[in-house]
Scaffold this motif. Structure first.
Motif, PDB file in Angstrom:
ATOM      1  N   THR A   1      38.005  50.932  33.618  1.00 17.26           N
ATOM      2  CA  THR A   1      36.762  50.831  32.856  1.00 17.26           C
ATOM      3  C   THR A   1      37.041  50.806  31.363  1.00 17.26           C
ATOM      4  O   THR A   1      36.419  50.046  30.606  1.00 17.26           O
ATOM      5  CB  THR A   1      35.827  52.008  33.189  1.00 17.26           C
TER       6      THR A   1
ATOM      7  N   HIS B   1      38.547  49.266  41.186  1.00 19.86           N
ATOM      8  CA  HIS B   1      38.539  49.491  39.743  1.00 19.86           C
ATOM      9  C   HIS B   1      37.384  50.382  39.304  1.00 19.86           C
ATOM     10  O   HIS B   1      37.501  51.073  38.277  1.00 19.86           O
ATOM     11  CB  HIS B   1      38.509  48.158  38.994  1.00 19.86           C
ATOM     12  N   ARG B   2      36.296  50.391  40.049  1.00 25.11           N
ATOM     13  CA  ARG B   2      35.195  51.280  39.691  1.00 25.11           C
ATOM     14  C   ARG B   2      35.595  52.749  39.781  1.00 25.11           C
ATOM     15  O   ARG B   2      35.004  53.606  39.128  1.00 25.11           O
ATOM     16  CB  ARG B   2      33.972  51.011  40.584  1.00 25.11           C
TER      17      ARG B   2
ATOM     18  N   THR C   1      33.486  56.321  29.730  1.00 25.85           N
ATOM     19  CA  THR C   1      34.415  55.682  30.664  1.00 25.85           C
ATOM     20  C   THR C   1      35.022  56.680  31.649  1.00 25.85           C
ATOM     21  O   THR C   1      35.453  56.288  32.736  1.00 25.85           O
ATOM     22  CB  THR C   1      35.570  54.995  29.904  1.00 25.85           C
TER      23      THR C   1
ATOM     24  N   ASP D   1      36.958  45.025  43.008  1.00 27.39           N
ATOM     25  CA  ASP D   1      35.998  45.646  42.093  1.00 27.39           C
ATOM     26  C   ASP D   1      35.732  47.101  42.477  1.00 27.39           C
ATOM     27  O   ASP D   1      35.586  47.968  41.604  1.00 27.39           O
ATOM     28  CB  ASP D   1      34.692  44.850  42.093  1.00 27.39           C
TER      29      ASP D   1
END
Length: 353
Positions: A162, A155-156, A65, A152
């Motif tokens: 993650t 958040h990546r 992560t 998205d």
């Protein structure tokens, strides 16, 4: 004790025995000592091999992560896999324990990176917006058109996002829709409490004791505790789980558990952090030693209240409720043991306090 741990019916039996042996009269005896002892059970098991297996799998997931880059050795020393093994003796399934451990570490990482550790990028001025955006991973919104892709993309770039997403995906293998919903609800409460803490930092304000205890009620150990029936393979019915008296007993146990953290973590905190001993010392003009003893007394009072409420409710509630309170009792003992031995709070050369 080592080994795979006691079966659920043995946990309930131990809860019955401990209620008789560590009831309110025993708790009062603890309070009356010049140096009060913690009123708390011991762990029901300590299966080191199981804890290590869960810890190793958690470390692999953490590396994937991207959380705690360059600090995985510290994460290993914290031994969160052992924490969940100690706190959830109702299961010996390493994958169930891993799901709970991932959720716990994701929560701890958010606290470290967004709220507490300035060296890791924490900034009280943006805690609210960061946590609101993170909650969009916990409870995903439906955004129109291209806005969803922008969300998205954001958040990546956030390893903690993650971590939360993958942890909850793992948890969903075992949790019902209702159990996931109450976990999301408890995370919302936790995030709210962290914004209150940020307010204290921004305004350089030491809260009064009552306000600190309100914050600790919100910022308690309920998020990992709430997974007890998920890991145990049963479900406490919503009518009992959300019953006001059951909720009061359960939250009281969570409040007591988090005060154990206040006692063990205080030496690792900065001068601007707040814990119950520090706010007691400031408000009541106590020495540090006196404030620690007073914290133990408050913890013990909460434990008395939990035991009294749980005993009464267990006598009239369903078998699932009785098991739920037995699992709560087991969690309290396992959590205390982890705090007393974890490398997060103690050097490897230190013995158990």
């Amino acid at each position: 004790m080592t080994g795979s741990g006691r079966a659920p019916h043995d946990v309930r039996q131990q809860f019955d025995l401990d209620l008789k042996g560590l009831g309110t009269s025993a708790a009062r005896a603890f309070r009356q000592r010049s140096q009060p002892r913690l009123f708390c059970p011991g762990p029901l098991r300590d299966d080191r091999a199981l804890g290590e297996r869960v810890n190793e799998e958690m470390l692999r997931w953490a590396a994937e992560t991207g959380i705690y880059p360059g600090r995985l050795d510290k994460l290993r020393e914290a031994d969160f896999g052992r924490y969940m093994m100690l706190a959830h003796p109702a299961t010996s399934d390493p994958d169930r324990l891993l799901a709970a451990t991932k959720c716990l570490v994701a929560e701890w990482a958010a606290d470290d990176y967004y709220v507490d550790e300035v060296s890791l990028g924490a900034d009280p001025m943006v805690v609210g917006s960061r946590l609101a955006n993170l909650y969009a991973v916990v409870d995903p919104p439906s955004l129109p058109g291209g806005y969803a892709s922008q969300k998205d993309a954001y958040h990546r770039l956030q390893p903690i996002s993650t971590a939360f997403r993958t942890a909850m995906e793992h948890l969903a293998r075992y949790a019902s829709v209702t159990q996931l919903a109450r976990f999301r609800h408890q995370l919302a409460i936790l995030f709210l409490a962290w914004t209150q803490e940020a307010d204290w930092h921004v305004n350089r304000r030491t809260p009064p004791v009552w306000e600190y205890l309100v914050q600790r009620h919100l910022n308690s150990y309920l998020p990992p505790m709430i997974l007890m029936d998920v890991l145990g393979g049963y479900e406490l019915p919503p009518g009992e789980f959300f019953h006001p008296e059951v909720r009061a007993a359960f939250t009281t146990a969570g409040n007591a558990a988090v005060l154990i953290n206040d006692l063990y973590s205080q030496k690792n905190e900065s001068e601007t952090d707040h814990n119950l001993p520090s706010v007691l010392a400031a408000e009541e003009r106590l020495t540090h030693r006196e404030a620690v003893f007073r914290t133990v007394e408050i913890h013990n009072e909460l434990m008395e209240t939990f035991v009294s409420r749980a005993a009464r409710l267990s006598a009239t509630g369903s078998p699932a409720l009785r098991r739920f309170f037995a699992d709560t009792w087991a969690y309290l003992g396992g959590s205390r043991e982890w705090h007393a031995t974890s490398g997060r709070y103690h050097d490897s050369k230190e013995g158990k306090p």
